[in-house]
Design an enzyme around this catalytic site. Structure first.
Site: not given
Ligand code: MTE
Ligand code: HPA
Ligand code: MOS
Length: 765
Positions: A226, A304, A712
């Site tokens: 990120e 958070r 998550e």
């Molecule tokens: N799933 C896979 N296969 N690979 C990833 O890197 N990241 C996780 C989750 N699932 C991840 C994953 C994290 S930290 C987040 S915030 C969300 O996917 C981000 O994607 P989304 O917002 O589309 O759920």
């Molecule tokens: N989640 C993940 N990434 C972020 C957030 C959050 O709530 N706020 C700022 N960056």
């Molecule tokens: Mo997920 S820790 O918000 O990339």
């Protein structure tokens, strides 16, 4: 629908950073990173490295044309160390050469004289010395001091959770190349293309519009990309800026583990008060977050933690304070759950402590205190769904009492094998906690052959967001998924994007796509009304109902000879726009940081898991027998993907709680610096059974197609594994003294099994 990437994944044809064909003359980067956690740079000697054949350039902080600054939230992080180093692994010198091998060999020849300074690795020590990243924050509801006076039971304690290595399969990396007029394109394995663009512009002193960042997909990010993908993208761009050559940097696993931050370790103090009916009346908690050497995302992660400090429970009197403590470790960063799991662990520890002292199952306290609709979170938002729905459904389906009796019966019959179980309810808020980040755009083009191309700010990292966005377009246009293509994420197509994070990517980018598609569809329907009305209706005011469905136009429910593609071509001929850029922001979210009150989340995701484990009480090793879950998906738009997210998240959460042990020594050097010294779950350590039952609710919500975010939340079910293990240990040795200190490795279990008794051996006799 299957993940659209599955076809190319299994054939090894999917494009990751290392699959991008390199241009002729491409160079390769490596860095000399600090071997010392804290110190003053006295001298840098690059002479031996510079003389090596193949070395094309060596750059230090002095060669940065713009600002030597990559801090996103707080400007406290240099790209290349200037006068001081702040953590082991901090980049000091960038070396560029004609091959990866030469670049790394040259980096080894660099000599940096560093005068060591005092090293802090412990957040409580940093706190005591006033080393804080930002001022502390406190969330408050009711009056804890007063409430404690009417509590029947009060317990306090300390709880520690360790960090976690992201271990994305694809390590960090980037590839940059020069464009005309001083522009630079950066292919970056990042969750946040705009962060790379913005930071490269700042460091190079260029305007943002000269920088194009392009991301096809990541081999996993989990939060680790990120913010921390930016360093490598900007380092490549810095070399390209000076040398006018393409430059690639793809980190080796050990470099990645050494130089990048991880999940934040937390050390916390809690105090919990209950009445005689086990209702939690008051909860106080102080979090000491180990931020590492720079802010990175720590302030947002800390926030958070506070948001989730009461997990799924309603507690009428809460006081939660968090300190973001500056230590000399690599800056810790986002990791699936983003501080939420760390906050939840502490209240679960407080409940476990109360249950152990009162000699009752923790689930009695948990169940008694679950959130109901209308309850207020400590930050002022009102719960709109019931945490106890998932709990009740879990009980109905899996029979908590029966499971407990089975375990008790097993334990009474077995001396050296003990089972334990724990319930883990979760509640996770969906939205970036920083309100302004909740915005997204989608650019939809319909081509004259009827196919569709979509660009958004979403980054595919395995979570299936591209498939979901494609499903949105397929549904709105009512066309076959194979007519739709999702393009690589690119800052020249979509600007000012938020990172793909906070589980909100499909919601934000999917809704923007929905708006764009509906807009185009509206225009197409207008064209259809003009072009495909049967002769009988011409001149009449009553127009029969017209529908675009399954790639055909239907009038009065009857299929016409107008196909989707014919309609698209007709619109083009009439000079109607077949493209749309739509913008989406979720309504009604706000937060007032001064009052620490507001409505930060679009909605919450709930669920409950039962985790069962078996401990080998001679060896301290264990197995996870089952994880049985009822999870609130809303109305899942892709069950395969969402189940995959649940299973992956659960295993990752169990890994964090049980086996993944990050070890830094007192000098701030990472000892668990390879896969031989850092154990992650493998196929043998995953639970023997994972059952995930969707909670089917017809309720409306702000998720895309009412399909709640899933990325998550499931990780937090893994927290239950720690408490299940604890319970198993206690059934072997009821006197066992077990600190709340994760991960619960086999070594720690073994120590716990034989703790606090005079003749430990007798226990196993
Ligand atoms: N799933 C896979 N296969 N690979 C990833 O890197 N990241 C996780 C989750 N699932 C991840 C994953 C994290 S930290 C987040 S915030 C969300 O996917 C981000 O994607 P989304 O917002 O589309 O759920
Ligand atoms: N989640 C993940 N990434 C972020 C957030 C959050 O709530 N706020 C700022 N960056
Ligand atoms: Mo997920 S820790 O918000 O990339």
């Amino acid at each position: 629908m299957k993940n659209i990437d599955s076809y190319t994944h299994v054939r090894g044809e999917s494009i990751y950073l290392d699959d991008i064909p390199l241009l002729e003359g491409s160079l390769f980067a490596a860095v000399y990173d600090s071997p010392v956690a804290h110190g003053k740079i006295i001298s840098i000697d690059i002479s031996a490295a510079a003389q090596m054949t193949g070395v094309a350039g060596i750059f230090t902080a002095k060669d940065i044309p713009g600002e030597n600054q990559i801090g996103g939230i707080v400007p406290d992080e240099e790209l290349l160390a200037g006068e001081h180093v702040h953590f082991c692994g901090m980049p000091i010198v960038l070396v560029v050469a004609t091959s990866e091998e030469i670049a790394r060999a040259a980096a080894k020849k660099i000599k940096v004289n560093i005068e060591p300074l005092a090293v802090i690795t412990d957040p409580r020590e940093a706190w005591a010395k006033g080393e804080l990243i930002i001022p502390p924050r406190t969330f408050q509801l009711g009056d804890t001091a007063n409430a404690f006076t009417s509590c029947e039971f009060i317990f306090d304690g300390r709880a520690d959770t360790n960090g976690q290595e992201h271990l994305y399969i694809e390590t960090q990396g980037a590839y940059s190349l020069p464009l005309e007029n001083g522009g630079i394109r950066i292919y970056s394995s990042t969750q946040g293309p705009t962060a790379v663009q913005r930071t490269a512009a700042r460091v190079l002193g260029l305007s943002m519009n000269k920088l194009e960042v392009d991301t096809t997909r990541l081999g996993g990010g989990f939060g680790g990309k990120e913010d921390q993908a930016t360093t490598w993208g900007v380092l490549c761009a810095l070399a390209t800026y000076h040398l006018k050559k393409p430059v690639k940097f793809s980190l080796h696993r050990m470099e990645d583990m050494r130089m990048t931050g991880k999940r934040h370790p937390y050390s916390s103090d809690f105090k919990i008060g209950l009445d005689k009916d086990l209702k939690i009346l008051a909860y106080e908690v102080t979090f000491f977050q180990n931020a590492g050497a720079a802010a990175d995302l720590s302030p947002a992660v800390m926030e958070r933690t506070l948001f989730h400090c009461t997990n799924s429970y309603f507690v009428p009197n809460v006081k939660a304070t968090a300190y973001s403590c500056r230590t000399h470790l690599p800056p810790n960063t986002a990791f699936r759950g983003f501080g939420g799991p760390q906050g939840m662990f502490v209240i679960e520890a407080a409940i476990a402590k109360a249950a152990e002292e009162l000699n009752i199952p923790a689930s009695r306290i948990q169940e008694r205190n679950l959130l109901h609709s209308g309850d207020e979170f400590p930050y002022g938002q009102i719960a709109e769904s019931e945490a106890n729905e998932c709990w009740k459904e879990t009980d109905r389906l899996y029979q908590i009492d029966t499971l407990r009796k089975e375990i008790e019966s097993f334990n009474s019959k077995n001396r050296l094998l003990k089972k334990g179980m724990a319930l883990m309810p979760i509640c996770f808020g969906i939205s970036f906690t920083k309100t302004l980040m909740n915005q997204a755009r989608s650019l939809v083009h319909v081509y004259t052959d009827g196919t569709v191309g979509i660009s958004t700010g979403a980054v595919e990292m395995g979570q299936g967001v591209n498939t979901k966005i494609l499903q949105v377009a397929a549904e709105i246009f009512s066309i076959s998924p194979d007519k739709i293509k999702i393009n690589p994420t690119n800052t020249w197509r979509i600007a000012n994007t938020s990172p793909s994070a906070a589980s909100a990517t499909a919601d934000l980018n999917g809704k923007a796509t929905e708006i764009a598609c509906r807009e185009i569809l509206k225009r197409l329907q207008a064209v259809a009304k003009e072009e495909c009305i049967p002769v009988a209706y011409i001149g009449k005011t009553e127009i029969p109902p017209l529908e675009v469905k399954d790639e055909w136009i239907f009038i009065n429910g009857k299929k016409t000879d107008w196909s989707w593609a014919k309609l698209v071509m007709a619109a083009y001929t009439k000079r109607v726009s077949l493209s749309e850029l739509a913008h989406y922001t979720p309504p009604n979210i706000h937060y007032d940081q001064k009052k620490e009150k507001g409505h930060p989340f679009a909605y919450h995701v709930y669920g409950t898991a039962i985790i069962s484990v078996t401990v080998d009480c001679l060896r301290g090793i264990y197995e996870t027998d089952s994880v049985k879950v009822v999870h609130d998906f809303g109305k899942s738009m892709n069950t395969l993907i969402d189940m995959g997210q649940c299973e992956g998240g659960i295993v990752q959460g169990i890994g964090w709680m049980t086996m993944e042990e990050i070890v830094y020594d007192k000098e701030g050097k990472l000892r668990s610096n390879a896969l031989s010294t850092y154990k992650v779950p493998d196929i043998y350590s995953v639970p023997k059974e994972i059952l995930v039952q969707p909670l089917n609710t017809a309720k409306d919500n702000l998720a895309i197609f009412r399909s709640k975010a899933v990325g998550e939340p499931p990780l937090m079910y893994g927290i239950g594994a720690y408490f299940a293990l604890r319970n198993a240990v206690h059934s072997f040795n009821p006197l066992a003294k077990i600190p709340f200190d994760t991960p619960m490795t086999p070594e720690k279990i073994l120590m716990a099994l034989y703790s606090n008794v005079n003749t430990p051996v007798a226990l196993a006799d």
